[in-house]
Structure formats: C-alpha cells, structure tokens
Write a protein that holds these residues in place. Sequence first.
Motif, PDB file in Angstrom:
ATOM      1  N   LEU A  29       0.818  -1.199   0.000  1.00  0.00           N
ATOM      2  CA  LEU A  29       0.000   0.000   0.000  1.00  0.00           C
ATOM      3  C   LEU A  29       0.856   1.255   0.000  1.00  0.00           C
ATOM      4  O   LEU A  29       0.543   2.250  -0.671  1.00  0.00           O
ATOM      5  N   TYR A  30       1.986   1.196   0.710  1.00  0.00           N
ATOM      6  CA  TYR A  30       2.878   2.342   0.772  1.00  0.00           C
ATOM      7  C   TYR A  30       3.461   2.667  -0.600  1.00  0.00           C
ATOM      8  O   TYR A  30       3.473   3.829  -1.045  1.00  0.00           O
ATOM      9  N   ARG A  31       3.932   1.640  -1.327  1.00  0.00           N
ATOM     10  CA  ARG A  31       4.501   1.873  -2.661  1.00  0.00           C
ATOM     11  C   ARG A  31       3.440   2.357  -3.642  1.00  0.00           C
ATOM     12  O   ARG A  31       3.704   3.198  -4.500  1.00  0.00           O
ATOM     13  N   ARG A  32       2.224   1.813  -3.514  1.00  0.00           N
ATOM     14  CA  ARG A  32       1.150   2.251  -4.405  1.00  0.00           C
ATOM     15  C   ARG A  32       0.818   3.718  -4.195  1.00  0.00           C
ATOM     16  O   ARG A  32       0.655   4.493  -5.144  1.00  0.00           O
ATOM     17  N   GLN A  33       0.726   4.119  -2.923  1.00  0.00           N
ATOM     18  CA  GLN A  33       0.426   5.506  -2.624  1.00  0.00           C
ATOM     19  C   GLN A  33       1.576   6.425  -3.037  1.00  0.00           C
ATOM     20  O   GLN A  33       1.359   7.541  -3.532  1.00  0.00           O
ATOM     21  N   ASN A  34       2.814   5.914  -2.885  1.00  0.00           N
ATOM     22  CA  ASN A  34       3.972   6.708  -3.266  1.00  0.00           C
ATOM     23  C   ASN A  34       4.005   6.947  -4.773  1.00  0.00           C
ATOM     24  O   ASN A  34       4.320   8.049  -5.239  1.00  0.00           O
ATOM     25  N   ARG A  35       3.648   5.923  -5.566  1.00  0.00           N
ATOM     26  CA  ARG A  35       3.600   6.085  -7.020  1.00  0.00           C
ATOM     27  C   ARG A  35       2.515   7.077  -7.429  1.00  0.00           C
ATOM     28  O   ARG A  35       2.700   7.883  -8.343  1.00  0.00           O
ATOM     29  N   ALA A  36       1.362   7.011  -6.752  1.00  0.00           N
ATOM     30  CA  ALA A  36       0.283   7.942  -7.065  1.00  0.00           C
ATOM     31  C   ALA A  36       0.690   9.380  -6.753  1.00  0.00           C
ATOM     32  O   ALA A  36       0.434  10.302  -7.546  1.00  0.00           O
ATOM     33  N   ASP A  37       1.335   9.584  -5.621  1.00  0.00           N
ATOM     34  CA  ASP A  37       1.806  10.923  -5.272  1.00  0.00           C
ATOM     35  C   ASP A  37       2.853  11.422  -6.266  1.00  0.00           C
ATOM     36  O   ASP A  37       2.884  12.609  -6.618  1.00  0.00           O
ATOM     37  N   HIS A  38       3.707  10.492  -6.717  1.00  0.00           N
ATOM     38  CA  HIS A  38       4.745  10.883  -7.679  1.00  0.00           C
ATOM     39  C   HIS A  38       4.120  11.305  -9.007  1.00  0.00           C
ATOM     40  O   HIS A  38       4.567  12.287  -9.616  1.00  0.00           O
TER      41      HIS A  38
END
Length: 397
Positions: A29-38
Amino acid sequence: MRISEDKEFLILQSQKGRPGSMAGADMVLYRRQNRADHRIEKEMSRKRKHQQMSEVNLELNELDDFGMDYEEDIGDSEPEVAETNVKKNTKHTASTCTNRGRKHFITPRLLSALDSAKVSDGKAMHILMATAEALGHCTSDLVVNRSTLHRLREEHRRKESQRIQESFIDKLSDTQAMVVHWDGKVLPDLIGKIKVERIAVLVSYNGESKFLGAPKLISATDRVEGMSFDTTSTNTGPINGACAQLQRMLGRNLLTLPCRHHILEIYLRSVFDLHFKVTQAPEVSIFERFAKAWPNIDTSSFKSGLDCGDIKSHISDGICNDIKQFCHSQLQKTFVRADHEEFLRLVLTFLGDNGGKFKTPGVTSHARWMSKGIYSLKIFLFRDQFHLSKAELKGLS
C-alpha cells in the motif's frame, strides 16, 4: 518482566477485542500511494512549467509587437494608440484562430525525409508543430493535421513509385535481355509486428541491377531470358519448383543460372566431411572450440603451411606463385562479402606471404559455408597454440 511497554501490551492483549497488536507497515500500500503521489507531483510540475513558458512567450510577443508599433508610429502617435495596438496584436498572437488553416508547407522533400526516418504520422505531427512554433509561425494558419499528412504521404509514395518504374522502363531497349533473381526472406509486415515471408525479386541487365519488389514482379516478363537462384528443392523441383512454375507461366524455357556460392558449398562441405566426423549439430565443434580459445592466442606467432613438410611436398614453387598472383589480383577488387576477402588473405598467409591482420572468429554454424575454409586455414596456422588431436591435425593437413 521489567519493561513497562511489554507489560502494557500483554494487558491489552488479554482484554476483550484485543486493542493492542503488533504489525509491520503495509509496504504494498505504501509503494502504491507513493507512485500515485509521484504521478500527481509530476503532472503538477509539467503544468507549472508549461504555464511559465506560455508567460515568457507572451511577454516576448508583447515586446516585439510594441517595438514594431513604436517604430511605425513614433513622432505622430499618441501613447494611448500605441498601447491599444500592443493589446490588439498580443491578443491575436496568444489566442487560437478559429478559421481553418490555409497555408500549405509540407513539401515532397519533407515527406521523403519522414519516410526515410520511418517516422509515424502521430510522431510527425509533434515534430512539425514544434518546428513551426520554434520558427515563429502561427500553427493555426498552417494546414497540418494527421489525416492530411497521412493522405499526402500516401500520394507522395504512389507518385515516387510510378516515377521510378517509368524511368526504369525508359532505360531499357526493346532487345534488352534481363536475368531475374529471387530469394525468400522473412521480413516484418507493413502493418503490425508480425513477420511474413516475402520473395525479394530483382533483375540484372548490362552490368546493372534493379530491385523490382517483394513479392510482386512488374510486367517485364517478355524480356526475361534467364533465372538465378539458390539450389534448394523449392526452386529446383521438377514439378512444383519455382523455376518450373515460372517457365510454365511464361510458356518457354529459360536459361538456368544456379548460384555459384551454393554450388561451391557442396564441394567444400564434401571435402570437410571426408576428413572430419559428420554431425547434425548446428555448430561445428572444432570451430566453436577455436573461437572460445581465440582470446588466449598470440596472433603474432604462427606457422605457415609451407613450414609443414607434407604440405610443401605437394605444392610446387610454380603453383605457389600462381596462387599468390591470383590472390593479389583479386584483392584489388571490391568484395560484397567480407568472408571472400578474409579467405584470400588467409591463403596468402598460409603460403608464407603477408596477408594482413587476423580477424576475430565469427559465426561457426554450417549456414556460413565459407567458415569451413576460413577456420581450417586459421586453425592450421595456430596449430602450436591450439590443442588438436592427431585425427584433427591429420584432417587439417
């Protein structure tokens, strides 16, 4: 238990609902949210950059328009009039014109360049728009869209093809005899990513050659007098072979010119198979071993074939000089295949002459028929540095 946090955790675990728990961070979930923010940050940065560039271009246009108006109206214009002209010209430059473009600027030279670079219609649109803007043109005044570009490219290709065919036919005389050459090739399809088998066809006449197409042959069959082809069963079959079918279609016999490379391949392969074990493997084992050992071989230290007593006894001085003279005369020509030049230079080195530098070993498969002659000479020249069995050394000599 001395640690108070552990005690508190155990007490919470014993209560109803177990309010206390231990768990790691949800990395997925952390990586998914990080990609969305990026992605959001990248999109915002792009918009900010585009807005800044638009503001800079607008300021430059205002300065240019003001300078032009000032030079025209200086001495007899009021400041209010000049300001009005600046706003009017700025509005015309910055806004998008609602009328359809009327100015044609795509030339045949530009279309040929796009085809040579294999640029698609979509990518060509981006290049043309960016180039027009960089040169200071209003893109709304230009005739540039994907459908128009596609139509112009198709029309240009049709005219060029027709021009080439007409110029080719005009060069031929009524009595000019031609030889048709063809070979099957697996090439990428024009549409999509699949590969299809095509027949590349060309004709030769009066020392020149002309590619006709793949696979369609233009209407020049009345002048065809001969056929050049490789010696595979698909070409030489007596009933369904390409040669037989072509002669039946034309209603007459043609001169057959089998490819000399494939004919000489039979002789070279037969001699090689006579002295070495016949194998069905795609690679020749002794050649593959030599290619792997090549980095450890000192190319400045070799022995010519005349250093071997058995070989020298079978080659007289007159034959040796004739072979050298032939190799030197052939090396003055331009070679289509690099293997032929390398083979001649190895023959000179084998006979004690200066053949030049040694090339790194290449393909070792049976499909490269010249490799049997090249590798055999090269291995024998470095026989003291490359391990050979008695049978292999006897077969080479």
